[in-house]
Enzyme design. Structure first.
Site, PDB file in Angstrom:
ATOM      1  N   GLY A  16      11.666  -2.968  11.742  1.00 30.91           N
ATOM      2  CA  GLY A  16      10.406  -2.294  11.313  1.00 30.91           C
ATOM      3  C   GLY A  16       9.760  -3.381  10.299  1.00 30.91           C
ATOM      4  N   LEU A  17       8.640  -3.128   9.461  1.00 34.83           N
ATOM      5  CA  LEU A  17       7.958  -4.089   8.777  1.00 34.83           C
ATOM      6  C   LEU A  17       8.963  -4.691   7.836  1.00 34.83           C
ATOM      7  CD1 LEU A  17       4.403  -3.004   8.071  1.00 34.83           C
ATOM      8  CD2 LEU A  17       5.189  -5.184   9.086  1.00 34.83           C
ATOM      9  N   ALA A  18       9.556  -3.748   6.901  1.00 35.30           N
ATOM     10  CA  ALA A  18      10.398  -4.253   5.974  1.00 35.30           C
ATOM     11  C   ALA A  18      11.605  -5.172   6.434  1.00 35.30           C
ATOM     12  CB  ALA A  18      10.976  -3.067   5.042  1.00 35.30           C
ATOM     13  N   PHE A 143      -8.530   5.392  -1.448  1.00 37.69           N
ATOM     14  CA  PHE A 143      -7.292   6.276  -1.111  1.00 37.69           C
ATOM     15  C   PHE A 143      -7.108   7.392  -2.241  1.00 37.69           C
ATOM     16  CE2 PHE A 143      -3.985   5.423   2.326  1.00 37.69           C
ATOM     17  CZ  PHE A 143      -4.952   5.264   3.016  1.00 37.69           C
ATOM     18  N   GLN A 258       8.191  13.639   0.360  1.00 38.91           N
ATOM     19  CA  GLN A 258       6.524  13.714   0.245  1.00 38.91           C
ATOM     20  C   GLN A 258       6.097  14.589   1.339  1.00 38.91           C
ATOM     21  OE1 GLN A 258       3.741  10.223   0.802  1.00 38.91           O
ATOM     22  NE2 GLN A 258       3.278  10.931  -1.050  1.00 38.91           N
ATOM     23  N   HIS A 260       2.250  15.231   3.418  1.00 39.17           N
ATOM     24  CA  HIS A 260       1.215  14.778   3.718  1.00 39.17           C
ATOM     25  C   HIS A 260       0.265  15.854   3.937  1.00 39.17           C
ATOM     26  CE1 HIS A 260      -2.207  12.269   5.099  1.00 39.17           C
ATOM     27  NE2 HIS A 260      -1.594  11.169   4.751  1.00 39.17           N
ATOM     28  N   LEU A 270      -0.195  12.541  12.456  1.00 42.46           N
ATOM     29  CA  LEU A 270      -0.966  12.472  11.127  1.00 42.46           C
ATOM     30  C   LEU A 270      -2.249  11.875  11.382  1.00 42.46           C
ATOM     31  CD1 LEU A 270       0.106  11.529   8.024  1.00 42.46           C
ATOM     32  CD2 LEU A 270      -0.974   9.356   8.749  1.00 42.46           C
ATOM     33  N   GLU A 273      -5.009   9.407   5.526  1.00 39.79           N
ATOM     34  CA  GLU A 273      -5.758   9.794   4.316  1.00 39.79           C
ATOM     35  C   GLU A 273      -7.091   8.976   4.121  1.00 39.79           C
ATOM     36  OE1 GLU A 273      -3.073  10.014   0.774  1.00 39.79           O
ATOM     37  OE2 GLU A 273      -4.227   8.838  -0.322  1.00 39.79           O
ATOM     38  N   ARG A 304      -1.011  13.000  -3.276  1.00 41.73           N
ATOM     39  CA  ARG A 304      -0.475  14.065  -2.166  1.00 41.73           C
ATOM     40  C   ARG A 304       0.030  14.989  -2.536  1.00 41.73           C
ATOM     41  NH1 ARG A 304       1.024   8.867   1.964  1.00 41.73           N
ATOM     42  NH2 ARG A 304      -1.052   8.489   2.596  1.00 41.73           N
ATOM     43  N   HIS A 372       6.516  14.004   5.315  1.00 40.03           N
ATOM     44  CA  HIS A 372       5.993  12.647   5.487  1.00 40.03           C
ATOM     45  C   HIS A 372       6.630  11.425   5.174  1.00 40.03           C
ATOM     46  CE1 HIS A 372       2.641   9.736   6.649  1.00 40.03           C
ATOM     47  NE2 HIS A 372       2.569   9.499   5.472  1.00 40.03           N
ATOM     48  N   ARG A 408       4.972   9.098  -3.960  1.00 39.30           N
ATOM     49  CA  ARG A 408       4.211   7.789  -3.320  1.00 39.30           C
ATOM     50  C   ARG A 408       2.739   7.973  -3.172  1.00 39.30           C
ATOM     51  NH1 ARG A 408       2.536   5.505   1.564  1.00 39.30           N
ATOM     52  NH2 ARG A 408       3.443   7.018   2.970  1.00 39.30           N
TER      53      ARG A 408
HETATM   54  C1  LIG Z   1       2.156   8.689  10.723  1.00 37.77           C
HETATM   55  C2  LIG Z   1       2.635   7.934   9.536  1.00 37.77           C
HETATM   56  C3  LIG Z   1       1.259   7.043   9.115  1.00 37.77           C
HETATM   57  C4  LIG Z   1       1.600   6.116   8.031  1.00 37.77           C
HETATM   58  N1  LIG Z   1       0.580   5.408   7.314  1.00 37.77           N
HETATM   59  C5  LIG Z   1       0.870   4.761   6.399  1.00 37.77           C
HETATM   60  C6  LIG Z   1      -0.260   3.811   5.917  1.00 37.77           C
HETATM   61  O1  LIG Z   1      -1.460   3.953   6.293  1.00 37.77           O
HETATM   62  N2  LIG Z   1       0.086   2.952   4.690  1.00 37.77           N
HETATM   63  C7  LIG Z   1       1.099   3.155   4.159  1.00 37.77           C
HETATM   64  O2  LIG Z   1       1.437   2.484   3.245  1.00 37.77           O
HETATM   65  N3  LIG Z   1       2.161   3.847   4.620  1.00 37.77           N
HETATM   66  C8  LIG Z   1       2.227   4.653   5.611  1.00 37.77           C
HETATM   67  N4  LIG Z   1       3.022   5.372   6.156  1.00 37.77           N
HETATM   68  C9  LIG Z   1       4.453   4.952   6.002  1.00 37.77           C
HETATM   69  C10 LIG Z   1       5.105   3.757   6.423  1.00 37.77           C
HETATM   70  O3  LIG Z   1       4.647   3.702   7.632  1.00 37.77           O
HETATM   71  C11 LIG Z   1       6.439   3.511   6.184  1.00 37.77           C
HETATM   72  O4  LIG Z   1       6.819   3.979   5.091  1.00 37.77           O
HETATM   73  C12 LIG Z   1       7.010   2.224   6.608  1.00 37.77           C
HETATM   74  O5  LIG Z   1       6.480   1.708   7.751  1.00 37.77           O
HETATM   75  C13 LIG Z   1       8.480   2.183   6.808  1.00 37.77           C
HETATM   76  O6  LIG Z   1       8.758   0.859   7.408  1.00 37.77           O
HETATM   77  P1  LIG Z   1      10.384   0.559   7.315  1.00 37.77           P
HETATM   78  O7  LIG Z   1      10.232  -0.880   7.806  1.00 37.77           O
HETATM   79  O8  LIG Z   1      11.042   0.841   6.058  1.00 37.77           O
HETATM   80  O9  LIG Z   1      10.757   1.221   8.457  1.00 37.77           O
HETATM   81  P2  LIG Z   1      10.440   1.760   9.824  1.00 37.77           P
HETATM   82  O10 LIG Z   1       9.305   1.124  10.239  1.00 37.77           O
HETATM   83  O11 LIG Z   1      10.844   3.213  10.048  1.00 37.77           O
HETATM   84  O12 LIG Z   1      11.454   0.818  10.780  1.00 37.77           O
HETATM   85  C14 LIG Z   1      12.903   1.312  10.687  1.00 37.77           C
HETATM   86  C15 LIG Z   1      13.695   0.402  11.677  1.00 37.77           C
HETATM   87  O13 LIG Z   1      15.033   0.926  11.559  1.00 37.77           O
HETATM   88  C16 LIG Z   1      15.796   0.939  12.783  1.00 37.77           C
HETATM   89  N5  LIG Z   1      16.841   1.683  12.937  1.00 37.77           N
HETATM   90  C17 LIG Z   1      17.056   2.999  12.124  1.00 37.77           C
HETATM   91  N6  LIG Z   1      18.219   3.408  12.193  1.00 37.77           N
HETATM   92  C18 LIG Z   1      19.104   2.415  12.522  1.00 37.77           C
HETATM   93  C19 LIG Z   1      20.489   2.193  12.831  1.00 37.77           C
HETATM   94  N7  LIG Z   1      21.246   2.933  12.508  1.00 37.77           N
HETATM   95  N8  LIG Z   1      20.769   1.000  13.533  1.00 37.77           N
HETATM   96  C20 LIG Z   1      19.800  -0.298  13.828  1.00 37.77           C
HETATM   97  N9  LIG Z   1      18.534   0.192  13.720  1.00 37.77           N
HETATM   98  C21 LIG Z   1      18.187   1.218  13.150  1.00 37.77           C
HETATM   99  C22 LIG Z   1      14.564   1.234  13.803  1.00 37.77           C
HETATM  100  O14 LIG Z   1      14.745   1.184  15.062  1.00 37.77           O
HETATM  101  C23 LIG Z   1      13.361   0.431  13.257  1.00 37.77           C
HETATM  102  O15 LIG Z   1      13.463  -0.506  13.833  1.00 37.77           O
HETATM  103  C24 LIG Z   1       2.810   6.085   7.340  1.00 37.77           C
HETATM  104  C25 LIG Z   1       3.770   6.734   7.752  1.00 37.77           C
HETATM  105  C26 LIG Z   1       3.434   7.717   8.809  1.00 37.77           C
HETATM  106  C27 LIG Z   1       4.726   8.608   9.331  1.00 37.77           C
END
Ligand SMILES: Cc1cc2nc3c(=O)[nH]c(=O)nc-3n(C[C@H](O)[C@H](O)[C@H](O)COP(=O)(O)OP(=O)(O)OC[C@H]3O[C@@H](n4cnc5c(N)ncnc54)[C@H](O)[C@@H]3O)c2cc1C
Length: 648
Positions: A16-18, A143, A258, A260, A270, A273, A304, A372, A408
């Site tokens: 994901g992004l992180a 927001f 949290q 939503h 979703l 917001e 929220r 959420h 958050r």
């Molecule tokens: C519908 C929705 C809308 C949102 N809108 C916003 C917004 O507008 N603004 C905001 O700030 N936040 C928003 N959020 C929150 C935000 O999107 C998330 O908190 C953030 O994107 C999480 O990013 P991440 O990289 O931590 O995890 P994720 O994007 O969830 O990525 C997790 C990754 O881990 C991988 N993975 C998981 N388990 C394993 C494993 N055991 N082995 C290998 N790979 C694994 C998955 O395949 C994925 O690639 C929203 C959340 C939701 C649910």
């Protein structure tokens, strides 16, 4: 991937992004990086994020005077003083650079238009003359819980735009990605993390990936709430769960969950917001704007946790719209107009039409709150390194860094992913420059054998046990209705007992499909025990915390209690231990004294201890809990007293 043992400098679990932002930083410094993901990275949950990401760019009239200190104040109040104040400072300071950098990666931000603009504020249409000089800068919207318009956005597809741009950078740098590959346990020697055991979801084969640094970026654990979540089906918390299994690394604030306010009824999808930020409002069944009475100042744009509670209360008071799926309220965005909806809220427009068959420019949108975001996660220090195991890091929603405390703010999570991705990637790169891979292959191969044995045990088990999906669904009902928005000691005790029963059921559950390779039922079964254990830490943490703070609301203890509970919950639970072990640590060094958030209740139990004496304990107490040394000493990034210019 083939072979039983693979080596790399940095293993990033999560695309994901992180995870990807962290991988870019480490790879750009010259290290070999391997990313694992359950799905192709662009399908990670980050892609679903809609409304925006917070950074104090001050690009519009309603953002004038914004800066990192105001962002810090908003975030800390949003957290209900549960966050680490130094971490919030780091976050707010680095957010503008991290967000602007995304433009260079190719994010098509919605942009400012100089001259006369029409907005909706508190339901009223207003005309604002934006400076012509600001024409073309990154657009910002309102927001919840913020003093300024700070959410930078790409229509209502901010996560999609950001993830595609960041993933393109991963491709450009040639970083290796293995999708459909799952980390199922961590390899460690009790003091140092050596990598992870990995299962290929296509073949069912297990491998060890040995790394100098392992970064968990697996997102949240919303799926422990079953169908009552806005999270993707892959958000099952496996990263937090494999860290918990070590019995060494604690999870932080698991009870901070949290909800939503606006997810579609009944699907739980979703709607951002940003709808309320752009002037939408909530109505009950009598077409009454109940949030105006409940929160006269912030109205629909309180935090929220506060809005969700008022919504549930409105429905409990009989003001919800009854349906066979339960009651809901209405989101009204009709007045915002079709042109705005089809440009700045495009994804909301599409979602309403595709999933409800309604036109939101003409019809009301049925909404109710659902789970959420996971504020809790793998407890890390300010460099992102896990407590207790060197070489293990966590970033994004999987981590408890901890800038969100007990609530958050909207838009802060996407920013956290890129801020921590950059920062932790940098820290990892610095540390790797002076460390070697300790390839203790015996430990790694033993861990692979143990994982294979677990999978075989599932396939071999016969009998009359429950199905894993029945157990999952039962867990969701318990979590939503007994560990939800309003909590009581009695219901939490019931939840703990019922989850305990589900853990026994899980040990006896039987699979219908016995294929060792492509078998989603087996893959899910292997995660289920971890999900139940995470759920137990949430329920037990909530039961133990006899106060209300942010999203954790106890109707039997309705006040925030800064005298006894200005702390962070930590929980450890080794895979072979019967019960979790709870402990508590100070939230971090305090600069802004606990006070009123500016919305919600102003009643609380005041802290008796002086801030100086509280701060004097932090280093030692967090050290006792396993906090590892950081590059900069504790407190270095705390901008002491800077907030005073903004608080009367
Ligand atoms: C519908 C929705 C809308 C949102 N809108 C916003 C917004 O507008 N603004 C905001 O700030 N936040 C928003 N959020 C929150 C935000 O999107 C998330 O908190 C953030 O994107 C999480 O990013 P991440 O990289 O931590 O995890 P994720 O994007 O969830 O990525 C997790 C990754 O881990 C991988 N993975 C998981 N388990 C394993 C494993 N055991 N082995 C290998 N790979 C694994 C998955 O395949 C994925 O690639 C929203 C959340 C939701 C649910």
């Amino acid at each position: 991937m083939s072979g039983r043992l693979v080596t790399t400098d940095v293993l990033v679990v999560g695309g994901g992004l992180a995870g990807e932002r962290c991988a870019i930083e480490a790879a750009a410094a010259g290290h070999e990086v391997l990313i694992l993901s359950l799905v192709p990275p662009r399908r990670s949950h980050s892609c679903a994020a809609q409304g925006g990401m917070q950074a104090s760019l001050a690009n519009c009239v309603k953002a004038e005077g914004d800066n990192p200190t105001v962002h810090y104040l908003d975030t800390l109040r949003g957290s209900d003083w549960g966050a680490d104040q130094e971490v919030v400072n780091i976050f707010a300071d680095e957010a503008p650079v991290a967000v602007r950098e995304l433009a260079h990666f190719g994010v098509p931000w919605s942009r400012m238009r100089g001259g006369k603009n029409h907005y909706f504020i508190k339901g009223e249409e207003v005309e604002i003359d934006e400076a012509l000089d600001n024409d073309g800068l990154i657009g910002q919207r309102d927001f919840g819980g913020t003093a300024k318009w700070r959410a930078c956005y790409a229509a209502a597809g901010t996560g999609h735009a950001a993830l595609y741009a960041v993933d393109s950078e991963v491709v450009r740098l040639g970083i290796t990605v293995h999708d459909r590959t799952e980390a199922v346990s961590l390899i460690h020697d009790g003091g140092r993390c050596l990598g992870a055991v990995v299962r290929c979801l296509r073949t069912g084969g297990h491998f060890a990936v040995m790394a100098k640094a392992t970064v968990i970026a697996t997102g949240g654990y919303g799926r422990i709430y079953g169908q009552y979540t806005s999270n993707a089906v892959i958000n099952e918390g496996t990263g937090a769960s494999i860290a918990l299994d070590t019995g060494i690394v604690p999870l932080g604030n698991m009870e901070a969950v949290q909800f939503h306010p606006t997810t579609l009824m009944p699907s739980g999808i979703l709607v951002t917001e940003g709808c309320r930020g752009d002037g939408g409002y909530l109505l009950d069944k009598n077409m009454n704007r109940f949030m105006v009475d409940a929160e006269p100042e912030k109205q629909e744009l309180a935090s929220r946790d506060v809005v969700s509670r008022h919504m549930v209360q409105a429905m409990r008071d009989g003001n919800g719209v009854d349906t066979p799926y339960g009651p809901h309220l209405w989101l009204d965005i009709r007045h915002i107009g079709e042109e705005h909806l089809r440009t700045k809220l495009l994804e909301v427009w599409d979602i309403c039409r595709d999933f409800l068959g309604i036109n939101p420019a003409e019809e009301l949108v049925p909404v109710r709150p659902t789970q959420h975001y996971s504020m809790g996660g793998i407890r890390v220090n300010k460099d992102g390194e896990a407590y207790g195991l060197s070489g293990l890091y966590a970033v994004g929603e999987a981590a408890c860094w901890d800038m969100h405390g007990f609530n958050r703010l909207g838009g802060n999570s996407l920013t956290e992913t890129i801020v921590t991705g950059r920062l932790v990637g940098r820290r990892v790169a610095e540390k790797l420059a002076v460390s070697e891979l300790r390839a203790d292959t015996g430990v790694a191969l033993d861990a692979v054998a143990a994982a294979e044995k677990r999978a075989t045990a599932w396939l071999d088990r016969d009998g009359k046990g429950r199905s894993v999906y029945e157990i999952r669904d039962a867990l969701g009902e318990i979590m939503m209705y007994k560990v939800g928005i309003f909590r009581t000691g009695e219901e939490l005790e019931e939840a703990v007992a019922e989850i305990r029963t589900l853990l026994v059921d899980c040990n006896n559950a039987v699979l219908r499909c016995k294929d060792p390779g492509v078998n989603p039922e087996l893959a899910f079964a292997l995660r289920l025990k971890g999900m139940l254990r995470l759920a137990m830490t949430v329920a037990m943490g909530a039961l133990a915390r006899t106060e209300s703070r942010g999203a954790h609301f106890r109707t039997d203890y309705p006040l925030r209690n800064d005298d006894e509970w200005l702390n962070r919950t930590l929980v450890r639970w080794g895979a072979d231990e019967d019960a979790p072990r709870f402990s508590y640590e100070p939230v971090g060094m305090i600069d802004l004294p606990p006070g009123h958030r500016g919305y919600g209740s102003d009643e609380r139990i005041a802290m008796q201890q002086s801030i100086d004496s509280y701060n004097a304990t932090v280093l030692e107490e967090q050290g006792r809990e396993g906090r590892l040394e950081t590059v900069e000493a504790m407190g270095t990034r705390l901008k002491r007293g800077a907030w005073q210019a903004y608080v009367q």
